[in-house]
Design an enzyme around this catalytic site. Structure first.
Site, PDB file in Angstrom:
ATOM      1  N   HIS A  76       1.902   6.730   2.475  1.00  0.00           N
ATOM      2  CA  HIS A  76       1.269   8.037   2.305  1.00  0.00           C
ATOM      3  C   HIS A  76       1.497   8.920   3.521  1.00  0.00           C
ATOM      4  CE1 HIS A  76      -2.119   7.009   4.933  1.00  0.00           C
ATOM      5  NE2 HIS A  76      -1.976   5.805   4.433  1.00  0.00           N
ATOM      6  N   HIS A 123       1.302   8.331   7.475  1.00  0.00           N
ATOM      7  CA  HIS A 123       2.341   7.728   8.307  1.00  0.00           C
ATOM      8  C   HIS A 123       3.402   8.730   8.738  1.00  0.00           C
ATOM      9  CE1 HIS A 123       0.706   3.790   6.996  1.00  0.00           C
ATOM     10  NE2 HIS A 123       1.100   3.446   8.207  1.00  0.00           N
ATOM     11  N   LYS A 145       0.885  -1.149   0.000  1.00  0.00           N
ATOM     12  CA  LYS A 145       0.000   0.000   0.000  1.00  0.00           C
ATOM     13  C   LYS A 145       0.928   1.204   0.000  1.00  0.00           C
ATOM     14  CE  LYS A 145      -3.697  -2.152   2.643  1.00  0.00           C
ATOM     15  NZ  LYS A 145      -4.398  -2.078   3.940  1.00  0.00           N
TER      16      LYS A 145
HETATM   17  N1  ARG Z   1       0.792  -1.086  10.139  1.00  0.00           N
HETATM   18  C1  ARG Z   1      -0.068  -0.427  11.070  1.00  0.00           C
HETATM   19  C2  ARG Z   1      -0.804   0.726  10.381  1.00  0.00           C
HETATM   20  O1  ARG Z   1      -0.337   1.235   9.403  1.00  0.00           O
HETATM   21  C3  ARG Z   1       0.660   0.138  12.247  1.00  0.00           C
HETATM   22  C4  ARG Z   1       1.348  -0.874  13.113  1.00  0.00           C
HETATM   23  C5  ARG Z   1       1.617  -0.352  14.483  1.00  0.00           C
HETATM   24  N2  ARG Z   1       2.305  -1.297  15.307  1.00  0.00           N
HETATM   25  C6  ARG Z   1       1.784  -2.351  15.901  1.00  0.00           C
HETATM   26  N3  ARG Z   1       2.570  -3.129  16.593  1.00  0.00           N
HETATM   27  N4  ARG Z   1       0.505  -2.604  15.832  1.00  0.00           N
HETATM   28  O2  ARG Z   1      -1.855   1.115  10.836  1.00  0.00           O
END
Ligand code: ARG
Length: 567
Positions: free
Chosen positions: A131, A134, A128
């Site tokens: 963007h 983040h 993905k």
């Molecule tokens: N990949 C997730 C997102 O973009 C964030 C992950 C955060 N870390 C975790 N251990 N859940 O929403």
């Protein structure tokens, strides 16, 4: 010399017979809003209750009983406060000689020494787009990482990449139907995104494609070699591009890029343990942990088809991190809308009987929004972080071409300033607040912005290049004017600000302080001539400018921003 301590110890000598502790006195001491009122103030409201006198009478009595000396030049009562005035020359010497001596280490501390802090931040979802959503977790995370290090902690930065899940099934289908190896090699993440979008467009017309995607996901889960090799390939391409195009530009690296897939073989144990401990319940075919007692919806552990879920991966990851790093704290930086998710699975770990569940901490962040109309989202498409950085750099180059066309290294400077502007704009408010991004604010050379701080730093460096180093003894009594003292006070507070930023997980305590320092410095600079003919004054002011440049650079570095010599 710690002047606050000096004031506190004089108070302590007087008040200890009434049972006052030095630490209590220290934490009660305030900084008066106006330096004309004194450098430190001690409020007497609490003593009033014990001594049964009015706070003002007590302040009056205390101030009479503390005689002035070489360090504290005056003690005076003002209402309910005892105000302390420190000797300005001594103060200037103490602060400036310490900054000169410690250089880039000024502000470093050991308050978190012996602490192992795991930080889970940035964590984009592969295939993905990376963007702008983040940005907060990426830049706040990177700043806190550096700040924790600076306070002595052992910090482990983990990128918990979203590298497993339904999106890969879709991507494989789209790739097989509409893509080719050459196009993916050529286009990288952009091509993967094109395929991902195409899948969604086509699947709307042909719902069977969703089934197909699901089938590929099941193949992946079952270890099918073709599915896994495509998955691995998509991952490698994406990660290489994030590193090369985004993280490198931001000056960020992670200690581990252990994404969600890393825990694939560690999930069954979680489900087994939950079931052994009688915590797992069946609900509509799925397995959950009921959290009704705690006023939360159930935490989903296993899907009805046996597939695992986001919380399950997080629990497995927490066990792994505890076992591997034995952390004192494990922080998770994500936007606020994941707060419930973290509260739920933290609770589950607690229910499993692990007392270290209390050391798991969600650090919630706001979101980034763009001023209407100022930044086109190209209809329905998200803004890529990298495009935003490119725009910032292009605009900065325009400003430099206008302001300082003769600058050498223009491109390099524009990169440092443009990227720094975006980073700073995301670190200037409390982290839980939404950021309303505006180009005008972010790129202003005069406002409360990254470029303003960088520009002030470059100005200080340019003065230093002209004046040469301040060699020999410095007569600090030349710095007793109000503007110099204000700058020196800012410098003196810097170490405290860093500690507070670490404690509260708030980089904006550093960024705001840098802006304050710049404002004080520019006030000083507008009023006083540094490169004067009078050698002693010139030397003393040069020492002041030198200390400002050091602290600005350290502060910017902690925020993840470069400090160019010239702008
Ligand atoms: N990949 C997730 C997102 O973009 C964030 C992950 C955060 N870390 C975790 N251990 N859940 O929403």
């Amino acid at each position: 010399m710690d002047f606050k301590n000096e004031a506190a110890s004089r108070l302590h000598a007087l008040l200890s017979k009434d049972g006052a502790e030095l630490s209590e006195i220290l934490s009660a001491i305030e900084t008066p809003p106006d330096p004309a009122m004194g450098d430190y103030a001690y409020p007497c409201f609490k003593l009033a209750k014990i001594m049964r006198k009015s706070p003002a009478a007590i302040a009056e009595e205390i101030s009479r009983k503390i005689p002035p000396d070489a360090v504290i030049s005056k003690v005076a009562a003002a209402g309910a406060y005892v105000n302390f005035f420190v000797d300005k020359t001594l103060f200037a010497r103490a602060v400036l000689s310490r900054v000169a001596e410690e250089g880039a280490d000024y502000g470093k501390s050991a308050v978190n020494a012996g602490q192992t802090i795991v930080m889970d931040y940035s964590s984009p979802n592969i295939a993905k787009p990376f963007h702008v959503g983040h940005i907060p977790t990426t830049v706040v995370g990177a700043a806190l990482y550096k700040i924790f290090r600076f306070t002595g902690a052992d910090v482990i930065g983990i990128n918990h990449l979203g590298d497993w899940g339904t999106q890969f099934g879709k991507l494989i289908v789209a790739y097989k139907r509409y893509g080719s190896r050459a196009e993916v090699d050529e286009g990288g993440v952009t091509e993967l995104m094109r395929l991902y979008v195409k899948f969604h467009e086509e699947a709307e017309k042909e719902p069977a494609m969703d089934e197909e995607a699901r089938a590929w996901l099941v193949k992946m889960q079952n270890g099918d070699e073709e599915a896994l090799s495509l998955w691995r390939w998509f991952n490698d391409i994406s990660l290489a591009e994030y590193k090369e195009k985004t993280y490198k530009r931001l000056g960020i690296d992670f200690d581990y890029y252990t994404g969600e897939s890393f825990y694939n073989d560690k999930m069954a144990d979680v489900a087994d343990e939950l079931s052994e401990k009688g915590l797992l319940k069946e609900s509509g075919g799925a397995r959950i942990v009921d959290l009704e007692e705690f006023n939360m919806p159930p935490c989903l552990i296993l899907r009805s088809d046996g597939g695992t879920l986001y919380p399950t991966r997080d629990i497995a990851a927490a066990f792994y991190r505890k076992k591997t790093y034995n952390f004192d704290k494990c922080l998770y930086l994500t936007c606020m809308d994941q707060s419930l998710h973290f509260a739920q699975w933290f609770k589950v770990v607690g229910l499993m009987g692990y007392d270290w569940a209390k050391d798991l901490e969600h650090v919630p962040l706001g979101m980034i929004a763009f001023e209407e109309g100022k930044l086109s989202t190209r209809k329905g498409r998200v803004i890529l972080l990298n495009d935003l950085l490119d725009d910032a750099v292009r605009k900065t180059l325009g400003i430099i071409n206008e302001k300082n066309p003769g600058l050498i290294n223009k491109e390099e400077t524009a990169e440092a300033v443009g990227v720094g502007a975006v980073v700073f704009a995301n670190l200037y408010n409390g982290r839980a607040r939404d950021v309303c991004f505006s180009w005008e604010r972010a790129l202003s050379f005069e406002g409360e912005s990254g470029p303003y701080v960088q520009y002030t730093h470059a100005r200080a460096r340019s003065i230093l290049r002209k004046s040469g180093a301040a060699a020999g003894d410095i007569d600090y009594s030349r710095l007793s004017d109000a503007e110099s003292i204000e700058v020196i006070s800012c410098l003196a507070e810097f170490p405290e600000r860093i500690e507070a930023a670490a404690r509260e997980r708030e980089p904006f305590l550093v960024s705001r302080h840098l802006v304050n320092l710049c404002q004080s410095f520019n006030k000083f600079y507008n009023k006083h001539i540094v490169l004067t003919e009078e050698a002693e004054i010139r030397k003393a002011r040069t020492a002041l400018v030198g200390a400002v440049s050091v602290v600005l650079k350290t502060g910017l570095t902690l925020l993840g921003i470069k400090a160019p010599e010239e702008m």
